[in-house]
Design a protein around this motif. Structure first.
Motif, short mmCIF file in Angstrom:
data_model
loop_
_atom_site.label_atom_id
_atom_site.label_comp_id
_atom_site.label_asym_id
_atom_site.label_seq_id
_atom_site.Cartn_x
_atom_site.Cartn_y
_atom_site.Cartn_z
N SER A 225 0.85 -1.19 0.00
CA SER A 225 0.00 0.00 0.00
C SER A 225 0.89 1.23 0.00
N GLY A 226 0.27 2.40 -0.25
CA GLY A 226 0.99 3.65 -0.18
C GLY A 226 2.20 3.69 -1.09
N LEU A 227 3.23 4.42 -0.66
CA LEU A 227 4.42 4.56 -1.50
C LEU A 227 5.14 3.24 -1.72
N MET A 228 4.86 2.22 -0.86
CA MET A 228 5.53 0.93 -1.05
C MET A 228 5.04 0.20 -2.29
N THR A 229 3.87 0.55 -2.81
CA THR A 229 3.47 -0.02 -4.10
C THR A 229 4.39 0.49 -5.20
N MET A 230 4.76 1.76 -5.14
CA MET A 230 5.74 2.28 -6.09
C MET A 230 7.06 1.54 -5.96
N ARG A 231 7.49 1.29 -4.73
CA ARG A 231 8.75 0.57 -4.51
C ARG A 231 8.68 -0.87 -4.99
N THR A 232 7.57 -1.55 -4.74
CA THR A 232 7.48 -2.96 -5.17
C THR A 232 7.39 -3.06 -6.69
N LEU A 233 6.77 -2.09 -7.34
CA LEU A 233 6.75 -2.09 -8.80
C LEU A 233 8.16 -1.90 -9.36
N GLU A 234 8.93 -1.00 -8.73
CA GLU A 234 10.32 -0.81 -9.13
C GLU A 234 11.12 -2.09 -8.89
N ALA A 235 10.88 -2.71 -7.74
CA ALA A 235 11.60 -3.95 -7.41
C ALA A 235 11.25 -5.07 -8.38
N ALA A 236 9.97 -5.17 -8.75
CA ALA A 236 9.54 -6.22 -9.67
C ALA A 236 10.26 -6.10 -11.01
N LYS A 237 10.44 -4.86 -11.50
CA LYS A 237 11.16 -4.66 -12.75
C LYS A 237 12.63 -5.07 -12.62
N ALA A 238 13.23 -4.73 -11.49
CA ALA A 238 14.64 -5.10 -11.27
C ALA A 238 14.80 -6.61 -11.12
N ILE A 305 7.98 -6.62 4.83
CA ILE A 305 8.90 -5.50 4.71
C ILE A 305 8.19 -4.31 5.32
N ALA A 306 8.74 -3.80 6.40
CA ALA A 306 8.10 -2.71 7.13
C ALA A 306 9.16 -1.99 7.94
N LEU A 307 8.76 -0.90 8.55
CA LEU A 307 9.67 -0.16 9.42
C LEU A 307 9.82 -0.89 10.75
N PRO A 308 10.97 -0.78 11.40
CA PRO A 308 11.17 -1.48 12.66
C PRO A 308 10.34 -0.89 13.79
N ARG A 323 18.35 2.73 4.98
CA ARG A 323 18.69 2.24 6.32
C ARG A 323 17.59 1.35 6.90
N TYR A 324 16.35 1.74 6.67
CA TYR A 324 15.23 1.02 7.28
C TYR A 324 14.53 0.05 6.33
N GLY A 325 15.13 -0.17 5.15
CA GLY A 325 14.71 -1.27 4.30
C GLY A 325 13.50 -1.05 3.43
N ILE A 326 13.12 0.22 3.14
CA ILE A 326 11.94 0.44 2.31
C ILE A 326 12.27 1.10 0.98
N SER A 327 13.55 1.20 0.63
CA SER A 327 13.91 1.64 -0.73
C SER A 327 13.72 0.47 -1.68
N SER A 328 13.62 0.77 -2.97
CA SER A 328 13.44 -0.32 -3.94
C SER A 328 14.64 -1.25 -3.94
N GLY A 329 15.85 -0.70 -3.77
CA GLY A 329 17.03 -1.55 -3.70
C GLY A 329 17.00 -2.49 -2.52
N ALA A 330 16.53 -1.99 -1.38
CA ALA A 330 16.42 -2.84 -0.19
C ALA A 330 15.38 -3.94 -0.39
N VAL A 331 14.27 -3.60 -1.06
CA VAL A 331 13.23 -4.60 -1.34
C VAL A 331 13.79 -5.70 -2.24
N VAL A 332 14.54 -5.31 -3.26
CA VAL A 332 15.16 -6.29 -4.16
C VAL A 332 16.11 -7.21 -3.40
N ALA A 333 16.97 -6.63 -2.57
CA ALA A 333 17.97 -7.41 -1.85
C ALA A 333 17.31 -8.41 -0.90
N ARG A 334 16.29 -7.98 -0.17
CA ARG A 334 15.64 -8.88 0.78
C ARG A 334 14.87 -9.98 0.06
#
Length: 344
Positions: A225-238, A305-308, A323-334
């Motif tokens: 939800s929210g901005l994390m949908t943008m991040r997961t879409l970016e992660a899916a492409k990567a 994937i959420a904030l601590p 740092r807190y794991g919600i960038s698209s790069g962090a989503v891809v890595a996890r």
């Protein structure tokens, strides 16, 4: 004071230095399409058609984009000053008199400071007041005094209150008239200023109470939800470059939850289910979906994937998101790590 707190990780000399101001609340990338103040413009357009729409703010109209509405409809704009409890009481009063009030402030002030007024004056009476709040989750560098990392956990248990967490400018502008049409109270997390525009590429339309499958995939299902949908879409492409096929189910309405769509998507066998949210790991979308799956007898491999569960640092948003794991790069890595795939 938390406002002044600036705790930074030691800089990595191999990486370019980030120059983003610690206090700029922008989530748009440098080359990303954006739309200015989609909430303010959508509300002003709606008010031109509906005389019952009024706008109220607690000294934050410029920072919740309500100033656009105020300029277009000055006779229906009310500046309540720095008094969030009064703001919610006034919104309740307008709703009782047949108006549809849109009350704006920061999410921390609505959830922490004005909770009882929202509960007793608005939700308990099931009044059609709309509470629109900027700086949800980790969308500001100001630190714990302004980061509403627990607002969903606070509001999900309130009876009658619907909750909306839009992804982008399209989501926001299409949500506004549907929120206004909803007969009861609504809390919406607001992305403000220059808001990214991403969902126009997916033939998407906001529907109150409904989730939307933006892309399908056989290996991973992101529910976000929210901005994390943008991040997961970016992660899916990567991830596609690693031959990892990822689906994305966008859930813009947190309450009521689109249980049928979630169960149908999560029940598809053979996929890792990852819930991604710009909120504490406690009490948000992830726990709502985990509870739904368990109650329904659906047991996929499940991750969050959420904030601590802690007070977060102040700083520049790109740094904090990494740092807190919600960038698209962090989503891809996890995701790679959970699937047992190493980086190429």
């Amino acid at each position: 004071m938390s406002l002044m707190k600036k705790t930074f990780a030691k800089a990595d000399p191999s990486k370019p230095r980030l120059t983003t101001s610690a206090m700029i609340a922008s989530i748009a990338g440098p080359d990303q399409k954006t739309e200015a103040a989609p909430f303010g413009h959508a509300l002003a357009r709606l008010a031109a058609e509906r005389a019952d729409i009024v706008g109220l703010s607690a000294d934050l109209s410029k920072y919740t984009d309500l100033h656009v509405f105020a300029a277009a409809h000055p006779d229906r704009f009310y500046q309540m000053g720095m008094a969030e409890q009064l703001l919610m009481g006034a919104a309740a009063g307008f709703a009782r008199e047949g108006f549809v009030p849109f009350a704006t402030t920061y999410a921390v002030f609505a959830s922490r400071r004005a909770y009882d007024f929202i509960c007793m004056a608005i939700a308990e009476e099931n009044l059609p007041a709309k509470i629109i709040c900027a700086l949800p989750g980790l969308t500001t560098g100001y630190g714990p005094s302004h980061q509403a990392t627990e607002d969903l956990a606070i509001f999900r248990g309130m009876p009658n209150l619907a909750i909306v967490d839009p992804c982008d400018a399209l989501d926001i502008r299409e949500a506004v008239p549907q929120i206004a049409a909803h007969p009861g109270p609504v809390y919406m997390r607001l992305l403000r200023g220059q808001v990214p525009l991403v969902l126009d590429e997916y033939d998407y339309r906001f529907q109150f109470g409904k989730a939307a499958l933006l892309r399908d995939g056989a290996d991973v299902l992101f529910i976000s939800s929210g901005l994390m949908t943008m991040r997961t879409l970016e992660a899916a492409k990567a991830l596609a470059g690693d031959r990892i096929d990822a689906a994305v189910l966008h859930v813009p309405t947190i309450k009521p939850l689109d249980e049928a769509a979630i169960l149908a998507a999560a029940g598809k066998p053979g996929r890792l289910v990852i819930v991604a949210e710009n909120h504490s790991i406690v009490g948000g979308l992830g726990e709502a979906i985990a509870g739904l799956l368990m109650r329904s007898g659906v047991f996929p491999s499940f991750r969050q994937i959420a904030l601590p569960d802690q007070f977060l640092d102040a700083g520049a948003l790109p740094t904090l998101h990494d740092r807190y794991g919600i960038s698209s790069g962090a989503v891809v890595a996890r995701t790679r790590d959970w699937l047992g795939r190493s980086a190429p």
